[in-house]
Design an enzyme around this catalytic site. Structure first.
Site, PDB file in Angstrom:
ATOM      1  N   GLY A  11      -7.260   0.732  -3.081  1.00  0.00           N
ATOM      2  CA  GLY A  11      -7.526  -0.167  -1.953  1.00  0.00           C
ATOM      3  C   GLY A  11      -8.688   0.351  -1.121  1.00  0.00           C
ATOM      4  N   ARG A  25     -25.864  12.593   0.720  1.00  0.00           N
ATOM      5  CA  ARG A  25     -26.833  13.361   1.517  1.00  0.00           C
ATOM      6  C   ARG A  25     -26.601  14.868   1.361  1.00  0.00           C
ATOM      7  NH1 ARG A  25     -28.762   9.472   5.948  1.00  0.00           N
ATOM      8  NH2 ARG A  25     -29.740   7.968   4.539  1.00  0.00           N
ATOM      9  N   ARG A  72      -8.873  -1.815  -9.493  1.00  0.00           N
ATOM     10  CA  ARG A  72      -7.679  -1.220 -10.101  1.00  0.00           C
ATOM     11  C   ARG A  72      -7.950  -1.302 -11.606  1.00  0.00           C
ATOM     12  NH1 ARG A  72      -4.550  -0.080  -5.271  1.00  0.00           N
ATOM     13  NH2 ARG A  72      -4.812  -1.833  -3.892  1.00  0.00           N
ATOM     14  N   GLY A 102      -6.675   6.854  -2.991  1.00  0.00           N
ATOM     15  CA  GLY A 102      -5.313   7.191  -2.577  1.00  0.00           C
ATOM     16  C   GLY A 102      -4.543   7.899  -3.672  1.00  0.00           C
ATOM     17  N   ASP A 103      -3.229   7.824  -3.609  1.00  0.00           N
ATOM     18  CA  ASP A 103      -2.413   8.637  -4.521  1.00  0.00           C
ATOM     19  C   ASP A 103      -2.591   8.250  -5.997  1.00  0.00           C
ATOM     20  OD1 ASP A 103      -1.092   6.272  -4.094  1.00  0.00           O
ATOM     21  OD2 ASP A 103       0.889   7.160  -3.841  1.00  0.00           O
ATOM     22  N   THR A 126      -7.540   5.889   2.402  1.00  0.00           N
ATOM     23  CA  THR A 126      -6.510   4.841   2.369  1.00  0.00           C
ATOM     24  C   THR A 126      -6.025   4.589   3.791  1.00  0.00           C
ATOM     25  OG1 THR A 126      -4.219   4.356   1.736  1.00  0.00           O
ATOM     26  CG2 THR A 126      -4.852   6.654   1.665  1.00  0.00           C
ATOM     27  N   ILE A 127      -5.741   3.330   4.105  1.00  0.00           N
ATOM     28  CA  ILE A 127      -5.274   3.042   5.474  1.00  0.00           C
ATOM     29  C   ILE A 127      -3.820   3.468   5.673  1.00  0.00           C
ATOM     30  CG2 ILE A 127      -6.874   1.094   5.776  1.00  0.00           C
ATOM     31  CD1 ILE A 127      -4.409  -0.769   5.484  1.00  0.00           C
ATOM     32  N   ASP A 128      -3.135   3.831   4.564  1.00  0.00           N
ATOM     33  CA  ASP A 128      -1.688   4.110   4.648  1.00  0.00           C
ATOM     34  C   ASP A 128      -1.346   5.484   5.236  1.00  0.00           C
ATOM     35  OD1 ASP A 128      -1.175   1.676   3.504  1.00  0.00           O
ATOM     36  OD2 ASP A 128      -1.089   2.467   1.462  1.00  0.00           O
ATOM     37  N   ASP A 130      -0.659   8.128   3.707  1.00  0.00           N
ATOM     38  CA  ASP A 130       0.520   8.647   3.004  1.00  0.00           C
ATOM     39  C   ASP A 130       0.204   9.807   2.064  1.00  0.00           C
ATOM     40  OD1 ASP A 130      -0.945   7.117   1.272  1.00  0.00           O
ATOM     41  OD2 ASP A 130       0.756   6.079   0.376  1.00  0.00           O
ATOM     42  N   ARG A 172       3.721  -0.382   2.071  1.00  0.00           N
ATOM     43  CA  ARG A 172       4.784  -0.658   1.088  1.00  0.00           C
ATOM     44  C   ARG A 172       5.778   0.496   1.012  1.00  0.00           C
ATOM     45  NH1 ARG A 172       0.666  -2.879  -2.583  1.00  0.00           N
ATOM     46  NH2 ARG A 172       0.299  -0.712  -3.005  1.00  0.00           N
ATOM     47  N   GLY A 186       3.403  -1.016  22.502  1.00  0.00           N
ATOM     48  CA  GLY A 186       4.628  -1.092  23.307  1.00  0.00           C
ATOM     49  C   GLY A 186       5.658  -2.008  22.661  1.00  0.00           C
ATOM     50  N   GLU A 188       8.992  -3.583  21.036  1.00  0.00           N
ATOM     51  CA  GLU A 188      10.417  -3.479  21.394  1.00  0.00           C
ATOM     52  C   GLU A 188      11.197  -2.823  20.258  1.00  0.00           C
ATOM     53  OE1 GLU A 188       8.487  -5.890  22.721  1.00  0.00           O
ATOM     54  OE2 GLU A 188       8.970  -5.126  24.710  1.00  0.00           O
ATOM     55  N   ARG A 247       8.840 -16.111  15.937  1.00  0.00           N
ATOM     56  CA  ARG A 247       7.624 -16.450  15.192  1.00  0.00           C
ATOM     57  C   ARG A 247       7.237 -15.242  14.350  1.00  0.00           C
ATOM     58  NH1 ARG A 247       8.882 -20.598  16.788  1.00  0.00           N
ATOM     59  NH2 ARG A 247       7.709 -22.244  17.832  1.00  0.00           N
TER      60      ARG A 247
HETATM   61  P1  ATP Z   1      -4.194   2.826  -2.286  1.00  0.00           P
HETATM   62  O1  ATP Z   1      -3.304   3.900  -1.697  1.00  0.00           O
HETATM   63  O2  ATP Z   1      -5.135   2.283  -1.284  1.00  0.00           O
HETATM   64  O3  ATP Z   1      -3.447   1.759  -3.062  1.00  0.00           O
HETATM   65  P2  ATP Z   1      -4.696   4.198  -4.758  1.00  0.00           P
HETATM   66  O4  ATP Z   1      -5.714   5.193  -5.161  1.00  0.00           O
HETATM   67  O5  ATP Z   1      -3.265   4.671  -4.689  1.00  0.00           O
HETATM   68  O6  ATP Z   1      -5.156   3.559  -3.382  1.00  0.00           O
HETATM   69  P3  ATP Z   1      -4.091   2.689  -7.166  1.00  0.00           P
HETATM   70  O7  ATP Z   1      -4.443   1.298  -7.572  1.00  0.00           O
HETATM   71  O8  ATP Z   1      -2.664   3.092  -7.190  1.00  0.00           O
HETATM   72  O9  ATP Z   1      -4.775   2.928  -5.739  1.00  0.00           O
HETATM   73  O10 ATP Z   1      -4.869   3.691  -8.149  1.00  0.00           O
HETATM   74  C1  ATP Z   1      -6.260   3.543  -8.380  1.00  0.00           C
HETATM   75  C2  ATP Z   1      -6.555   3.665  -9.857  1.00  0.00           C
HETATM   76  O11 ATP Z   1      -6.197   4.992 -10.298  1.00  0.00           O
HETATM   77  C3  ATP Z   1      -5.759   2.748 -10.777  1.00  0.00           C
HETATM   78  O12 ATP Z   1      -6.312   1.442 -10.832  1.00  0.00           O
HETATM   79  C4  ATP Z   1      -5.889   3.480 -12.096  1.00  0.00           C
HETATM   80  O13 ATP Z   1      -7.130   3.219 -12.717  1.00  0.00           O
HETATM   81  C5  ATP Z   1      -5.853   4.955 -11.667  1.00  0.00           C
HETATM   82  N1  ATP Z   1      -4.491   5.479 -11.871  1.00  0.00           N
HETATM   83  C6  ATP Z   1      -3.430   5.343 -11.065  1.00  0.00           C
HETATM   84  N2  ATP Z   1      -2.327   5.921 -11.586  1.00  0.00           N
HETATM   85  C7  ATP Z   1      -2.714   6.417 -12.793  1.00  0.00           C
HETATM   86  C8  ATP Z   1      -2.052   7.111 -13.856  1.00  0.00           C
HETATM   87  N3  ATP Z   1      -0.748   7.416 -13.778  1.00  0.00           N
HETATM   88  N4  ATP Z   1      -2.766   7.454 -14.940  1.00  0.00           N
HETATM   89  C9  ATP Z   1      -4.075   7.171 -15.024  1.00  0.00           C
HETATM   90  N5  ATP Z   1      -4.764   6.513 -14.070  1.00  0.00           N
HETATM   91  C10 ATP Z   1      -4.105   6.141 -12.974  1.00  0.00           C
END
Ligand code: ATP
Length: 323
Positions: A11, A25, A72, A102-103, A126-128, A130, A172, A186, A188, A247
């Site tokens: 993401g 740079r 992805r 991200g992860d 990543t904005i998460d 995590d 998520r 703030g 609730e 809402r």
């Molecule tokens: P975000 O936290 O914003 O979702 P992210 O890096 O976790 O970012 P993912 O879509 O989970 O986003 O992973 C990015 C890419 O990393 C995947 O599209 C894939 O190409 C690769 N990837 C993720 N998991 C694996 C894995 N187990 N093996 C090989 N490649 C992977």
């Protein structure tokens, strides 16, 4: 190190461009050629790789999204896909790779490094928020500000009609964005995946607030909360208490966009610089982060294990301050 490649993956997050700029740079400053790999792992497999000059990254520090694009990529999950990526790294003679993501991105990097021994370094984008091994990920601060700005506007209309609003924010698996933005507006109540949500307790809290003549009520719901997203929570509240005229607003992808905050620009600049310096010093297969204002390195496997501790004391704080 003579040639370093950089890509953004997963993401997109505000501040990724500032990180790309810092990588390019810092390379140029150290007489290293920098190569942009377009669309993350997809671009690595398809050979969408181009040398970047200092000018190529000018005027991007303030831009959201990522000039390198993101994707992805399913093929990278396969051995054949990773082999193609390796062939392209050899073809372009890249000595090291900086992966901003991200992860998932770091999981892929760790597997690839093990198979082909290509020096990789990760930058948390990543904005998460995590990832373990950094106080903040790139994009988190900007996303927080985006959420707060949007909810402040909703509060105005909620106040005018004495309304209950359930606002869904991204997250998520992690409630960092929900928790911190909830304090900032703030709220609730704040519902996050890390704690169990009891609808009867939530309804009691809302009843108390109503008795206290609150003019409006805001409940922040992380999309991965165990009670469901904001629409589901609204339904469940209605089942308990049909009188509530609630809402729902789902903030959605607005949270990913926009110009990065100063905090994200500075963080991205520091991490981009540190990533290249690490590759130069043969420190690889790690994620670079900032902990207590100091650059810190964390092995990929540790960074992605969801060990990042959420400060649940803030939930208590939200309750005290919304009485
Ligand atoms: P975000 O936290 O914003 O979702 P992210 O890096 O976790 O970012 P993912 O879509 O989970 O986003 O992973 C990015 C890419 O990393 C995947 O599209 C894939 O190409 C690769 N990837 C993720 N998991 C694996 C894995 N187990 N093996 C090989 N490649 C992977």
């Amino acid at each position: 190190m003579k040639k370093i490649g950089v890509f953004t993956s997963g993401g997109d997050a505000p501040g990724m461009n500032a990180a790309v700029r810092a990588v390019v740079r810092t390379c140029i400053y150290n007489n290293i050629e920098a190569y942009g790999i377009y669309e993350g792992y997809k671009g690595l497999i398809e050979g969408k790789i181009k040398q970047l000059t200092s000018k190529d990254v000018s005027n991007i520090i303030q831009r959201g999204g990522t000039i390198l694009k993101s994707a992805r990529c399913k093929e990278f999950h396969t051995k054949e896909g990773r082999q193609q990526a390796f062939d392209n790294i050899k073809k372009f003679e890249l000595d090291g790779i900086v992966a901003i993501g991200g992860d998932g991105t770091f999981t892929g990097a760790a597997i690839f490094n093990k198979e082909f021994n290509i020096p990789f370094i990760g930058i948390p984008g990543t904005i998460d928020n995590d990832l373990f091994g950094t106080d903040n990920t790139i994009g988190y601060d900007t996303a927080l500000n985006t959420v707060v700005e949007a909810v402040d506007k909703i509060r105005d209309t909620a106040n005018s009609h004495n309304r209950l609003f359930l606002i869904e924010v991204m997250g998520r698996d992690a409630g960092f964005l929900a928790l911190r933005s909830g304090i900032g507006v703030g709220a609730e109540a704040i519902l996050i995946p890390e704690t169990q949500t009891y609808i009867n307790e939530l309804v009691k809290k809302l009843d108390d607030d109503t008795k206290n003549h609150k003019e409006s009520m805001i409940v922040i719901v992380a999309e991965g909360d165990d009670a469901g997203g904001a629409y589901e929570v609204a339904e469940k509240i209605k089942e308990h208490c049909p009188n509530y005229d609630s809402r729902v607003t789902v903030l959605g992808h607005i949270q990913r966009g926009g110009s990065p905050s100063v905090a994200d620009r500075v963080l991205a600049s520091q991490l981009g610089n540190a990533a290249v310096n690490s590759l130069i010093n043969n420190k690889t297969n790690v994620m670079v982060g900032i902990i207590n204002k100091e650059v810190a390195f964390t092995p990929f496997q540790k960074a992605i294990k969801h060990n990042q501790k959420l400060n649940t004391d803030l939930l208590g704080l939200a309750e005290v301050l919304s009485c």
